[in-house]
Design a protein around this motif. Sequence first.
Motif, PDB file in Angstrom:
ATOM      1  N   TYR A 133       0.834  -1.201   0.000  1.00  0.00           N
ATOM      2  CA  TYR A 133       0.000   0.000   0.000  1.00  0.00           C
ATOM      3  C   TYR A 133       0.873   1.257   0.000  1.00  0.00           C
ATOM      4  O   TYR A 133       0.633   2.192  -0.770  1.00  0.00           O
ATOM      5  CB  TYR A 133      -0.922  -0.008   1.221  1.00  0.00           C
ATOM      6  N   GLU A 134       1.914   1.263   0.838  1.00  0.00           N
ATOM      7  CA  GLU A 134       2.805   2.434   0.900  1.00  0.00           C
ATOM      8  C   GLU A 134       3.550   2.628  -0.412  1.00  0.00           C
ATOM      9  O   GLU A 134       3.727   3.767  -0.864  1.00  0.00           O
ATOM     10  CB  GLU A 134       3.775   2.285   2.068  1.00  0.00           C
ATOM     11  N   ASN A 182       2.081   6.727  -6.840  1.00  0.00           N
ATOM     12  CA  ASN A 182       1.022   7.652  -7.247  1.00  0.00           C
ATOM     13  C   ASN A 182       1.447   9.099  -7.028  1.00  0.00           C
ATOM     14  O   ASN A 182       1.180   9.966  -7.863  1.00  0.00           O
ATOM     15  CB  ASN A 182      -0.275   7.364  -6.491  1.00  0.00           C
ATOM     16  N   GLN A 184       1.186   4.219  -2.881  1.00  0.00           N
ATOM     17  CA  GLN A 184       0.992   5.632  -2.557  1.00  0.00           C
ATOM     18  C   GLN A 184       2.189   6.466  -3.025  1.00  0.00           C
ATOM     19  O   GLN A 184       2.007   7.549  -3.582  1.00  0.00           O
ATOM     20  CB  GLN A 184       0.778   5.814  -1.047  1.00  0.00           C
TER      21      GLN A 184
END
Length: 75
Positions: free
Chosen positions: A48-49, A55, A52
């Motif tokens: 997830y990190e 992105n 992020q």
Amino acid sequence: MLVLNRKEGESVRIGDDILLKVVSVEGGQVKLGIQAPKDIDIHRQEIYEAIQRENAEAADFKGNLLEVLKFQKNS
């Protein structure tokens, strides 16, 4: 943060749609099973990190995207 104790085979319900089940506990590792609707993303925290960060980097891109794509096509 809510902290719960669960034994192997026991579950936690999150809302109406998500079921988190302790599948097994072996040698300091917990294996979890997650049942959730397909439209809910489920990632390990480190993944997830990374998503992020990628992105954020993509959002900050200041170059000419067409030139970058041409370069990648010709490589």
